[in-house]
Design a protein around this motif. Structure first.
Motif, PDB file in Angstrom:
ATOM      1  N   ASP A 100       0.843  -1.198   0.000  1.00 21.94           N
ATOM      2  CA  ASP A 100       0.000   0.000   0.000  1.00 21.94           C
ATOM      3  C   ASP A 100       0.876   1.244   0.000  1.00 21.94           C
ATOM      4  O   ASP A 100       1.532   1.564   0.982  1.00 21.94           O
ATOM      5  CB  ASP A 100      -0.905  -0.012   1.231  1.00 21.94           C
ATOM      6  N   GLY A 101       0.867   1.978  -1.112  1.00 23.07           N
ATOM      7  CA  GLY A 101       1.715   3.164  -1.218  1.00 23.07           C
ATOM      8  C   GLY A 101       1.280   4.304  -0.324  1.00 23.07           C
ATOM      9  O   GLY A 101       2.104   5.066   0.190  1.00 23.07           O
ATOM     10  N   TYR A 102      -0.046   4.467  -0.101  1.00 25.48           N
ATOM     11  CA  TYR A 102      -0.538   5.583   0.701  1.00 25.48           C
ATOM     12  C   TYR A 102      -0.134   5.457   2.161  1.00 25.48           C
ATOM     13  O   TYR A 102       0.266   6.420   2.802  1.00 25.48           O
ATOM     14  CB  TYR A 102      -2.063   5.670   0.603  1.00 25.48           C
ATOM     15  N   GLN A 103      -0.243   4.250   2.733  1.00 23.94           N
ATOM     16  CA  GLN A 103       0.101   4.074   4.138  1.00 23.94           C
ATOM     17  C   GLN A 103       1.601   3.980   4.339  1.00 23.94           C
ATOM     18  O   GLN A 103       2.121   4.404   5.374  1.00 23.94           O
ATOM     19  CB  GLN A 103      -0.546   2.790   4.675  1.00 23.94           C
ATOM     20  N   LEU A 104       2.301   3.411   3.369  1.00 26.60           N
ATOM     21  CA  LEU A 104       3.703   3.076   3.555  1.00 26.60           C
ATOM     22  C   LEU A 104       4.592   4.307   3.705  1.00 26.60           C
ATOM     23  O   LEU A 104       5.435   4.378   4.607  1.00 26.60           O
ATOM     24  CB  LEU A 104       4.176   2.221   2.375  1.00 26.60           C
ATOM     25  N   VAL A 105       4.409   5.301   2.837  1.00 26.43           N
ATOM     26  CA  VAL A 105       5.283   6.480   2.871  1.00 26.43           C
ATOM     27  C   VAL A 105       5.180   7.235   4.198  1.00 26.43           C
ATOM     28  O   VAL A 105       6.207   7.566   4.811  1.00 26.43           O
ATOM     29  CB  VAL A 105       4.993   7.407   1.668  1.00 26.43           C
ATOM     30  N   PRO A 106       3.950   7.530   4.701  1.00 26.32           N
ATOM     31  CA  PRO A 106       3.875   8.180   6.019  1.00 26.32           C
ATOM     32  C   PRO A 106       4.538   7.368   7.124  1.00 26.32           C
ATOM     33  O   PRO A 106       5.162   7.930   8.021  1.00 26.32           O
ATOM     34  CB  PRO A 106       2.366   8.314   6.252  1.00 26.32           C
ATOM     35  N   MET A 107       4.422   6.042   7.062  1.00 24.43           N
ATOM     36  CA  MET A 107       5.038   5.206   8.096  1.00 24.43           C
ATOM     37  C   MET A 107       6.558   5.277   8.030  1.00 24.43           C
ATOM     38  O   MET A 107       7.237   5.297   9.073  1.00 24.43           O
ATOM     39  CB  MET A 107       4.577   3.752   7.931  1.00 24.43           C
ATOM     40  N   ILE A 108       7.108   5.305   6.817  1.00 23.56           N
ATOM     41  CA  ILE A 108       8.571   5.411   6.676  1.00 23.56           C
ATOM     42  C   ILE A 108       9.055   6.749   7.212  1.00 23.56           C
ATOM     43  O   ILE A 108      10.088   6.828   7.896  1.00 23.56           O
ATOM     44  CB  ILE A 108       8.978   5.222   5.204  1.00 23.56           C
ATOM     45  N   ILE A 109       8.314   7.818   6.927  1.00 21.22           N
ATOM     46  CA  ILE A 109       8.701   9.138   7.440  1.00 21.22           C
ATOM     47  C   ILE A 109       8.620   9.173   8.962  1.00 21.22           C
ATOM     48  O   ILE A 109       9.488   9.739   9.642  1.00 21.22           O
ATOM     49  CB  ILE A 109       7.809  10.224   6.807  1.00 21.22           C
ATOM     50  N   LYS A 110       7.581   8.546   9.515  1.00 22.75           N
ATOM     51  CA  LYS A 110       7.462   8.471  10.978  1.00 22.75           C
ATOM     52  C   LYS A 110       8.644   7.707  11.563  1.00 22.75           C
ATOM     53  O   LYS A 110       9.238   8.129  12.574  1.00 22.75           O
ATOM     54  CB  LYS A 110       6.151   7.775  11.348  1.00 22.75           C
ATOM     55  N   ALA A 111       9.009   6.585  10.939  1.00 18.37           N
ATOM     56  CA  ALA A 111      10.156   5.810  11.414  1.00 18.37           C
ATOM     57  C   ALA A 111      11.448   6.614  11.313  1.00 18.37           C
ATOM     58  O   ALA A 111      12.330   6.509  12.173  1.00 18.37           O
ATOM     59  CB  ALA A 111      10.273   4.514  10.609  1.00 18.37           C
ATOM     60  N   ALA A 112      11.567   7.435  10.267  1.00 22.75           N
ATOM     61  CA  ALA A 112      12.762   8.268  10.104  1.00 22.75           C
ATOM     62  C   ALA A 112      12.893   9.270  11.245  1.00 22.75           C
ATOM     63  O   ALA A 112      13.993   9.505  11.761  1.00 22.75           O
ATOM     64  CB  ALA A 112      12.712   8.988   8.755  1.00 22.75           C
ATOM     65  N   CYS A 113      11.768   9.859  11.653  1.00 19.94           N
ATOM     66  CA  CYS A 113      11.805  10.824  12.773  1.00 19.94           C
ATOM     67  C   CYS A 113      12.253  10.135  14.065  1.00 19.94           C
ATOM     68  O   CYS A 113      13.070  10.675  14.816  1.00 19.94           O
ATOM     69  CB  CYS A 113      10.423  11.450  12.954  1.00 19.94           C
TER      70      CYS A 113
END
Length: 501
Positions: A87-100
């Motif tokens: 799922d592209g929509y959920q995945l990108v926000p989760m990666i950014i959250k993990a980066a923070c």
């Protein structure tokens, strides 16, 4: 015998999940190593003796530790869940959250072990790693989606519910293949007057409705009885999805779920957008009585103040950055028909309070007085979903500024003044609000936004049900980080408009 057969099925599912997640994990760690090494080289700190003040770390060890931190943060964010990996929509926000979270963790590691690494370098390492991981997951998603079309990485699913509920669920699964549920059978049921759940027969009309969303000739009909779990195992199903009829608080569901879960089968339920499962749940025992309390942490005072400060800061910056565009649009509107530049209209805001919304005028003067006439001409009813694709009232300049969302720029002043937020459900007019049911009315519990889930998910191309689910889900799940993600997604929509008219 049956339990052994089920155990063999589970081992096969766990096997592909393990190796798929392992491959993704290794790729994610590789992206961190490449991104971090690039960040270090960019700031020329690899060769300096001052880079490592702690004798415990060399550059290689430090990068390996950072890769482990990166993997743990990604897992904590949920990127390895089978519903998310495609799922592209959920995945990108989760990666950014993990980066923070990774940035904070690496800063803590540097402090504890006295690693002399400047903050800009750590930031650049995380930014590069984040961007590379997003690109890597986009490529992985393409591969996973391709393989799922061939039947790989899917959970064989039996759908249980009323005939209409089954039709709705099959359409839902067809539209959301990223959830990797593959229907292999249906189990139509109904509830009798005395509350008993029994098997239902499908009428010709119901079969016709099912055939519009799925090829029902490929889906056998199974009976709802005590042997449903055994039937599911023999059909190699991993999941039984409940569409409706069976309620979670009923004795019927308790008996149903125990029979399936005892065989290791997964039970999935489609719930409404306002379900309390996403709330913070706390169980307390007082004098032998269990009390369950629910709350949404984002509605605390501190978080609300943070959101207001976020709106003031972002809207002030955007007013400055977009002022040249606003001047250009204003001149174009004036030259087009010499009418007013701005258009203001009463909309309904937080908790039903009316306010004036400001937009660049994209229609002829007094066009809103013709709403009923235009709706009748297009065969629509005047209501919450009234929208004409080729509205004759839109001016030449109006077509362009609507398509590019430039007509919304004056709403940054609404956000700065506090009548709107940068992110939130779109504000609507009173006659639209009058049509709300009690669930959809919850969208009035937050300030309306300039952008939000509706704008980045298809806009006017969305169905009424999809629009409602997005708005209610936002009310329950909003966060400052989530708002930042919506802003970035809005930029993508502006560059590639879809459903805007």
């Amino acid at each position: 015998m049956l339990n052994d057969y089920r155990a063999h099925q589970l081992s096969r599912v766990q096997q592909w999940r393990f190796f798929l997640n392992l491959a993704l994990l290794l790729c994610d760690c590789a992206m961190f190593l490449i991104g971090s090494a690039s960040g270090l080289l960019l700031f020329r700190h690899v060769g300096r003796a001052s880079f490592i003040a702690s004798p415990m770390f060399g550059v290689t060890v430090y990068l390996l530790v950072g890769a482990c931190v990166w993997a743990v943060c990604l897992r904590h964010a949920g990127v390895y869940h089978r519903h998310v990996m495609g799922d592209g929509y959920q995945l990108v926000p989760m990666i950014i959250k993990a980066a923070c979270v990774s940035w904070v963790t690496l800063c803590a590691v540097n402090y504890i072990f006295v690693v002399s690494l400047p903050l800009p370098t750590v930031t650049m390492m995380i930014v590069f790693s984040c961007l590379l991981t997003i690109l890597e997951r986009m490529a992985a998603r393409a591969v996973i989606t391709r393989d799922r079309r061939k039947g790989a990485y899917t959970y064989s699913t039996i759908v249980v519910g009323s005939p209409d509920g089954i039709a709705h669920t099959l359409k839902f699964l067809a539209d959301r293949t990223q959830l990797n549920y593959n229907p292999v059978a249906i189990c139509p049921i109904r509830e009798t007057a005395d509350g008993k759940v029994v098997s239902a027969t499908l009428s010709e009309a119901e079969l016709e409705r099912l055939s519009h969303v799925w090829d029902v000739t490929d889906l056998p009909v199974v009976a709802y009885d005590a042997r449903l779990g055994e039937t599911a195992v023999r059909m190699k199903a991993q999941t039984v999805m409940v569409a409706d009829v069976l309620r979670r608080d009923s004795d019927n569901f308790a008996a149903f779920s125990l029979g399936l879960e005892s065989l290791g089968l997964e039970i999935s339920l489609l719930t409404s957008a306002a379900d309390i499962a996403g709330h913070q749940l706390t169980m307390r025992t007082l004098k032998g009585v269990n009390i369950l309390t629910i709350s949404l942490p984002q509605y605390g005072i501190a978080t609300r103040i943070s959101k207001r400060l976020f709106d003031i800061l972002v809207s002030a910056i955007l007013i400055v950055l977009t002022s040249p565009f606003m001047i250009g649009v204003a001149i174009a509107i004036k030259l087009d028909d010499h009418g007013p530049i701005l258009y203001k209209q009463e909309r309904i805001g937080l908790r039903g309070k009316p306010f004036k919304i400001y937009k660049f005028r994209s229609m002829r003067v007094n066009a809103d007085k013709l709403d009923a006439q235009v709706a009748a001409a297009s065969g629509q009813e005047l209501g919450a979903r009234f929208k004409v694709k080729d509205d004759p009232r839109v001016t030449k300049v109006g077509h362009f500024i609507r398509k590019t969302s430039l007509d919304e720029l004056p709403q940054f002043f609404n956000s700065f003044l506090g009548t709107m937020s940068i992110v939130g459900p779109r504000p609507q007019r009173q006659y639209e609000v009058d049509e709300y049911d009690e669930v959809y009315a919850t969208r009035l519990l937050v300030k309306p936004g300039i952008t939000g889930p509706w704008q980045v998910s298809g806009r006017n191309d969305l169905s009424e049900e999809e629009s409602r689910q997005l708005d209610v889900a936002y009310v329950q799940n909003w966060s400052i980080l989530g708002d930042v993600i919506y802003i970035f997604r809005t930029i993508g929509v502006v560059l590639n408009p879809k459903g805007a008219y």
